[in-house]
Motif scaffolding. Structure first.
Motif, PDB file in Angstrom:
ATOM      1  N   SER A 292     -35.676 -44.449  34.677  1.00  0.00           N
ATOM      2  CA  SER A 292     -34.712 -43.388  34.393  1.00  0.00           C
ATOM      3  C   SER A 292     -35.367 -42.145  33.810  1.00  0.00           C
ATOM      4  CB  SER A 292     -33.637 -43.903  33.431  1.00  0.00           C
ATOM      5  OG  SER A 292     -32.822 -44.860  34.066  1.00  0.00           O
ATOM      6  N   CYS A 293     -36.636 -42.252  33.450  1.00  0.00           N
ATOM      7  CA  CYS A 293     -37.371 -41.102  32.917  1.00  0.00           C
ATOM      8  C   CYS A 293     -38.063 -40.291  34.008  1.00  0.00           C
ATOM      9  CB  CYS A 293     -38.428 -41.568  31.913  1.00  0.00           C
ATOM     10  SG  CYS A 293     -37.756 -42.191  30.361  1.00  0.00           S
ATOM     11  N   GLN A 294     -38.036 -40.782  35.231  1.00  0.00           N
ATOM     12  CA  GLN A 294     -38.754 -40.103  36.306  1.00  0.00           C
ATOM     13  C   GLN A 294     -38.003 -38.854  36.760  1.00  0.00           C
ATOM     14  OE1 GLN A 294     -39.214 -43.064  39.362  1.00  0.00           O
ATOM     15  NE2 GLN A 294     -40.975 -44.017  38.379  1.00  0.00           N
ATOM     16  N   LEU A 295     -38.706 -37.740  36.801  1.00  0.00           N
ATOM     17  CA  LEU A 295     -38.147 -36.502  37.330  1.00  0.00           C
ATOM     18  C   LEU A 295     -38.516 -36.417  38.808  1.00  0.00           C
ATOM     19  CD1 LEU A 295     -38.070 -33.020  35.673  1.00  0.00           C
ATOM     20  CD2 LEU A 295     -38.860 -33.235  38.031  1.00  0.00           C
ATOM     21  N   ARG A 296     -37.530 -36.684  39.659  1.00  0.00           N
ATOM     22  CA  ARG A 296     -37.724 -36.610  41.111  1.00  0.00           C
ATOM     23  C   ARG A 296     -37.300 -35.220  41.563  1.00  0.00           C
ATOM     24  NH1 ARG A 296     -34.356 -39.646  43.897  1.00  0.00           N
ATOM     25  NH2 ARG A 296     -32.798 -39.519  42.249  1.00  0.00           N
ATOM     26  N   LEU A 297     -38.146 -34.551  42.345  1.00  0.00           N
ATOM     27  CA  LEU A 297     -37.864 -33.143  42.604  1.00  0.00           C
ATOM     28  C   LEU A 297     -37.996 -32.752  44.068  1.00  0.00           C
ATOM     29  CD1 LEU A 297     -40.657 -30.969  42.763  1.00  0.00           C
ATOM     30  CD2 LEU A 297     -41.062 -32.352  40.739  1.00  0.00           C
ATOM     31  N   HIS A 298     -37.124 -31.830  44.432  1.00  0.00           N
ATOM     32  CA  HIS A 298     -37.217 -31.103  45.694  1.00  0.00           C
ATOM     33  C   HIS A 298     -37.711 -29.702  45.372  1.00  0.00           C
ATOM     34  CE1 HIS A 298     -36.238 -29.430  49.620  1.00  0.00           C
ATOM     35  NE2 HIS A 298     -35.496 -28.512  49.046  1.00  0.00           N
ATOM     36  N   THR A 299     -38.484 -29.135  46.269  1.00  0.00           N
ATOM     37  CA  THR A 299     -39.021 -27.791  46.062  1.00  0.00           C
ATOM     38  C   THR A 299     -38.706 -26.917  47.263  1.00  0.00           C
ATOM     39  OG1 THR A 299     -40.863 -28.757  44.816  1.00  0.00           O
ATOM     40  CG2 THR A 299     -41.091 -26.465  45.493  1.00  0.00           C
ATOM     41  N   GLN A 300     -38.415 -25.656  46.985  1.00  0.00           N
ATOM     42  CA  GLN A 300     -38.286 -24.653  48.044  1.00  0.00           C
ATOM     43  C   GLN A 300     -39.187 -23.483  47.706  1.00  0.00           C
ATOM     44  OE1 GLN A 300     -34.311 -23.599  49.271  1.00  0.00           O
ATOM     45  NE2 GLN A 300     -34.937 -21.607  50.062  1.00  0.00           N
ATOM     46  N   LEU A 333     -39.632 -30.949  50.419  1.00  0.00           N
ATOM     47  CA  LEU A 333     -40.031 -29.541  50.440  1.00  0.00           C
ATOM     48  C   LEU A 333     -39.340 -28.809  51.579  1.00  0.00           C
ATOM     49  CD1 LEU A 333     -41.932 -27.204  49.517  1.00  0.00           C
ATOM     50  CD2 LEU A 333     -43.677 -28.173  51.034  1.00  0.00           C
ATOM     51  N   HIS A 334     -38.846 -27.615  51.266  1.00  0.00           N
ATOM     52  CA  HIS A 334     -38.399 -26.656  52.279  1.00  0.00           C
ATOM     53  C   HIS A 334     -39.342 -25.466  52.249  1.00  0.00           C
ATOM     54  CE1 HIS A 334     -35.896 -23.710  54.458  1.00  0.00           C
ATOM     55  NE2 HIS A 334     -36.316 -22.872  53.526  1.00  0.00           N
ATOM     56  N   THR A 335     -39.817 -25.063  53.419  1.00  0.00           N
ATOM     57  CA  THR A 335     -40.639 -23.861  53.528  1.00  0.00           C
ATOM     58  C   THR A 335     -39.829 -22.773  54.226  1.00  0.00           C
ATOM     59  OG1 THR A 335     -41.654 -25.101  55.357  1.00  0.00           O
ATOM     60  CG2 THR A 335     -43.001 -24.705  53.419  1.00  0.00           C
ATOM     61  N   ASN A 336     -39.812 -21.577  53.633  1.00  0.00           N
ATOM     62  CA  ASN A 336     -39.024 -20.477  54.181  1.00  0.00           C
ATOM     63  C   ASN A 336     -39.648 -19.924  55.459  1.00  0.00           C
ATOM     64  OD1 ASN A 336     -37.127 -20.471  52.081  1.00  0.00           O
ATOM     65  ND2 ASN A 336     -38.426 -19.187  50.801  1.00  0.00           N
ATOM     66  N   GLY A 337     -38.795 -19.385  56.317  1.00  0.00           N
ATOM     67  CA  GLY A 337     -39.278 -18.648  57.470  1.00  0.00           C
ATOM     68  C   GLY A 337     -39.822 -17.295  57.034  1.00  0.00           C
ATOM     69  N   PHE A 338     -40.873 -16.823  57.706  1.00  0.00           N
ATOM     70  CA  PHE A 338     -41.513 -15.573  57.281  1.00  0.00           C
ATOM     71  C   PHE A 338     -40.592 -14.369  57.433  1.00  0.00           C
ATOM     72  CE2 PHE A 338     -42.408 -15.577  61.829  1.00  0.00           C
ATOM     73  CZ  PHE A 338     -42.245 -14.247  62.183  1.00  0.00           C
ATOM     74  N   ASP A 339     -39.556 -14.479  58.271  1.00  0.00           N
ATOM     75  CA  ASP A 339     -38.691 -13.334  58.551  1.00  0.00           C
ATOM     76  C   ASP A 339     -37.402 -13.335  57.731  1.00  0.00           C
ATOM     77  OD1 ASP A 339     -37.615 -15.550  59.782  1.00  0.00           O
ATOM     78  OD2 ASP A 339     -37.469 -14.661  61.785  1.00  0.00           O
ATOM     79  N   GLU A 340     -37.302 -14.200  56.724  1.00  0.00           N
ATOM     80  CA  GLU A 340     -36.039 -14.337  55.995  1.00  0.00           C
ATOM     81  C   GLU A 340     -35.699 -13.140  55.122  1.00  0.00           C
ATOM     82  OE1 GLU A 340     -34.867 -18.075  54.237  1.00  0.00           O
ATOM     83  OE2 GLU A 340     -36.259 -19.159  55.522  1.00  0.00           O
ATOM     84  N   ALA A 341     -36.671 -12.278  54.842  1.00  0.00           N
ATOM     85  CA  ALA A 341     -36.344 -11.051  54.110  1.00  0.00           C
ATOM     86  C   ALA A 341     -35.609 -10.056  54.997  1.00  0.00           C
ATOM     87  CB  ALA A 341     -37.616 -10.409  53.561  1.00  0.00           C
ATOM     88  N   LEU A 342     -35.605 -10.317  56.298  1.00  0.00           N
ATOM     89  CA  LEU A 342     -34.994  -9.402  57.253  1.00  0.00           C
ATOM     90  C   LEU A 342     -33.675  -9.928  57.803  1.00  0.00           C
ATOM     91  CD1 LEU A 342     -38.248  -8.599  59.259  1.00  0.00           C
ATOM     92  CD2 LEU A 342     -37.182  -7.178  57.499  1.00  0.00           C
ATOM     93  N   ALA A 343     -33.606 -11.225  58.062  1.00  0.00           N
ATOM     94  CA  ALA A 343     -32.429 -11.789  58.719  1.00  0.00           C
ATOM     95  C   ALA A 343     -32.511 -13.303  58.659  1.00  0.00           C
ATOM     96  CB  ALA A 343     -32.371 -11.319  60.179  1.00  0.00           C
ATOM     97  N   LEU A 344     -31.528 -13.966  59.264  1.00  0.00           N
ATOM     98  CA  LEU A 344     -31.627 -15.408  59.425  1.00  0.00           C
ATOM     99  C   LEU A 344     -32.898 -15.737  60.192  1.00  0.00           C
ATOM    100  CD1 LEU A 344     -27.952 -16.203  60.503  1.00  0.00           C
ATOM    101  CD2 LEU A 344     -29.036 -16.911  58.375  1.00  0.00           C
ATOM    102  N   PRO A 345     -33.616 -16.789  59.810  1.00  0.00           N
ATOM    103  CA  PRO A 345     -34.868 -17.096  60.511  1.00  0.00           C
ATOM    104  C   PRO A 345     -34.626 -17.445  61.975  1.00  0.00           C
ATOM    105  CG  PRO A 345     -34.258 -18.875  59.012  1.00  0.00           C
ATOM    106  CD  PRO A 345     -33.342 -17.738  58.724  1.00  0.00           C
ATOM    107  N   THR A 346     -35.492 -16.921  62.816  1.00  0.00           N
ATOM    108  CA  THR A 346     -35.436 -17.262  64.232  1.00  0.00           C
ATOM    109  C   THR A 346     -35.915 -18.698  64.424  1.00  0.00           C
ATOM    110  OG1 THR A 346     -37.691 -16.483  64.561  1.00  0.00           O
ATOM    111  CG2 THR A 346     -35.907 -14.877  64.876  1.00  0.00           C
ATOM    112  N   GLU A 347     -35.691 -19.234  65.616  1.00  0.00           N
ATOM    113  CA  GLU A 347     -36.189 -20.580  65.899  1.00  0.00           C
ATOM    114  C   GLU A 347     -37.703 -20.639  65.754  1.00  0.00           C
ATOM    115  OE1 GLU A 347     -34.998 -22.328  69.568  1.00  0.00           O
ATOM    116  OE2 GLU A 347     -33.017 -22.903  68.808  1.00  0.00           O
ATOM    117  N   GLY A 348     -38.383 -19.588  66.204  1.00  0.00           N
ATOM    118  CA  GLY A 348     -39.837 -19.569  66.099  1.00  0.00           C
ATOM    119  C   GLY A 348     -40.309 -19.582  64.661  1.00  0.00           C
ATOM    120  N   ALA A 349     -39.642 -18.808  63.808  1.00  0.00           N
ATOM    121  CA  ALA A 349     -40.017 -18.781  62.394  1.00  0.00           C
ATOM    122  C   ALA A 349     -39.715 -20.117  61.727  1.00  0.00           C
ATOM    123  CB  ALA A 349     -39.279 -17.653  61.675  1.00  0.00           C
ATOM    124  N   ALA A 350     -38.592 -20.721  62.093  1.00  0.00           N
ATOM    125  CA  ALA A 350     -38.240 -22.025  61.523  1.00  0.00           C
ATOM    126  C   ALA A 350     -39.252 -23.089  61.941  1.00  0.00           C
ATOM    127  CB  ALA A 350     -36.834 -22.420  61.970  1.00  0.00           C
TER     128      ALA A 350
END
Length: 522
Positions: A292-300, A333-350
């Motif tokens: 119960s002391c374990q900190l399990r984490l997701h990262t973005q 882990l989630h890694t952001n698409g490189f184009d997310e500062a501009l719009a929804l990520p394209t399939e290629g960026a995802a």
């Protein structure tokens, strides 16, 4: 970052002063601590990624459930090992797509989910006992969970087989993000009800993801991210205990969500410090078992670090941040698409974002040994400094009466840090490539955007079909069950599940609770 002074002092991104050279006495690491052992500085599992890599969970959602379902199938074919749902603003705020306040926002920042029909479509062709799903949803978390659970039952998936996470962290909404609905106390009651229900009925589900990510994105430093997140975590533990749920029935399923930013070694140290501090807090305050002391984490990776200028540079930023998360021992882990500062990520960026994780996991060699930076004089010293700074903040919060009473204090600290950060950029004390250093004249990028207006029309038509096709009497009766539970101390999750199955909409269930509890007015 280098200070603009004659002394030439260096500091981390969070302002922690950095020495030129570190020696063995700088850190306070436990000499004989091993991974998988309390206080879990070096990771919660003895073998970590030697057993299997972290879960590669990509965050996605836009438009209607049909469009998002197509993206999920695409991500799964590209090697994603977990799904993560982004919901639109009306869904987060408890409004149906046909509500006047939702106009122009339907499907914009995530998928619109109004009813069980939308949830069926969202996961069409995806076996819910073969994938784990994370849902970034808070004030309406119990409703979305009820819809997901009901669709699982329709697929023949028992509650014991469902795996995933619902964020359900309302405190950080008041502190940093803003998608709150109800006053603090009933919101905490609803969050605790969901934790209690899952402890009894859905053993593989993480009923809360205590989130530092949004605190960091709002402008906090790394120590503030750790401190404020753990303060909120302690408040949830106390609330669920007060509801009569034994600690060992729910604490092992608590999960956490942190950001990964550009200062590589500070971020690694942050994850290590958070694990160690949480373990000690749980042991000292509640007498928790090691599990119960374990900190399990997701990262973005950090969305606010992405720049619209020279957007291809964001691929490098995301890689550095993902490396920090892996070296810091994240579970997913989630890694952001490189184009997310501009719009929804394209399939290629995802796809490239997924490939970034896969290359780190399978080609970089960092998964071959556990906590490879352990013993670094600098990393160990920085781990201790972040832990100490976070502990000081926690003492201040406790002095104010705990996290629910310290919302304004945490907001003030975040705002001050965000202001300092921005001023450092504007004064060129903090360099951001492409923004205030190494700038270039650029042609405005060509950005393809979905036809959100058409998607909104389609979503409203779908909702109208649900409302006209359901048994109105059954729906009304189910909603009264929610109202009755809200007026009592009964756990709210079972009647919300019944309302979801009766095709009550998210907006209708939320409105019942608004009528009973009111809304939060800061």
């Amino acid at each position: 970052m280098k200070d603009d002074t004659s002394e030439g002092r260096f500091r981390t991104a969070s302002g922690i002063e950095v020495d030129a050279v570190y020696e063995a006495t700088a850190g306070k690491a436990e000499e004989f601590e091993r991974p998988g052992q309390f206080p879990f500085t070096r990771g919660i599992h003895p073998n970590m990624y030697r057993g299997r890599p972290w879960t590669m969970r990509q965050y996605a959602g836009f438009g209607t459930a049909e469009e998002t379902n197509q993206r999920y199938h695409y991500l799964l074919t590209q090697g994603t090992t977990g799904l993560s749902v982004a919901f639109d603003l009306p869904t987060q705020m408890g409004y149906d797509s046909d509500h006047p306040i939702a106009q122009g926002e339907v499907g914009r920042v995530g998928v619109a989910i109004d009813s069980i029909d939308d949830m069926r479509t969202l996961f069409h062709g995806i076996a819910l006992d073969e994938v784990s799903t994370s849902m970034t949803i808070n004030s309406t978390a119990a409703i979305l969970f009820a819809l997901y659970l009901s669709v699982g039952e329709e697929q023949g998936v028992g509650r014991e087989a469902l795996a995933g996470t619902v964020q359900n962290d309302v405190l950080k909404e008041y502190v940093a993000r803003g998608t709150y609905i109800y006053p603090v106390d009933p919101s905490l009651r609803l969050a605790a009800d969901l934790v209690a229900f899952c402890a009894r009925e859905v053993p593989r589900w993480n009923p809360i993801s205590i989130s530092g990510y949004h605190i960091r994105e709002a402008g906090s430093t790394a120590p503030q991210e750790v401190a404020f997140t753990l303060a909120n975590g302690l408040a949830y533990v106390e609330r669920v205990l007060a509801a009569g749920v034994p600690l060992e029935d729910f604490a092992p399923r608590l999960s956490f969500f942190f950001a990964a930013y550009n200062d590589l070694l500070e971020e690694v140290a942050k994850f290590r410090a958070a694990r160690r501090l949480w373990a000690r807090l749980m042991k000292e305050r509640f007498g928790a078992s090691d599990r119960s002391c374990q900190l399990r984490l997701h990262t973005q990776t950090g969305g606010s670090t992405l720049t619209a200028q020279q957007p291809l540079n964001n691929m490098v930023r995301v890689t550095v941040q993902a490396l920090a998360a892996a070296l810091g021992g994240t579970q997913s882990l989630h890694t952001n698409g490189f184009d997310e500062a501009l719009a929804l990520p394209t399939e290629g960026a995802a796809k490239l974002a997924v490939r970034t994780q896969q290359i780190l996991a399978h080609e970089s060699g960092i998964t071959n040994t556990v906590d490879p930076l352990a013993g670094s004089y600098y990393v160990e010293a920085l781990t201790s400094k972040i832990e100490d700074a976070a502990s000081t903040y926690l003492e201040e919060i406790e002095g104010l009466g705990g996290a629910p009473k310290a919302i304004e204090f945490m907001q003030g600290e975040i705002h001050a840090s965000a202001y300092r950060h921005q001023m450092e950029i504007e004064e060129n004390k903090r360099l951001v490539v492409g923004v205030n250093a190494f700038e270039e004249e650029e042609e405005p990028p060509s950005i393809e955007k979905p036809d959100f207006s058409a998607l909104e029309v389609a979503q409203k038509l779908r909702l109208d079909e649900v409302k006209t096709g359901r048994d109105a009497g059954n729906t009304s009766q189910a909603l009264e069950g929610v109202r009755s539970a809200a007026r009592s101390t009964e756990n709210l999750v079972p009647p919300i599940i019944e309302a979801a199955k009766a095709s009550a909409t998210l907006g209708e269930i939320s409105q019942v609770l608004r009528e009973e509890w009111g809304t939060y007015d800061p």
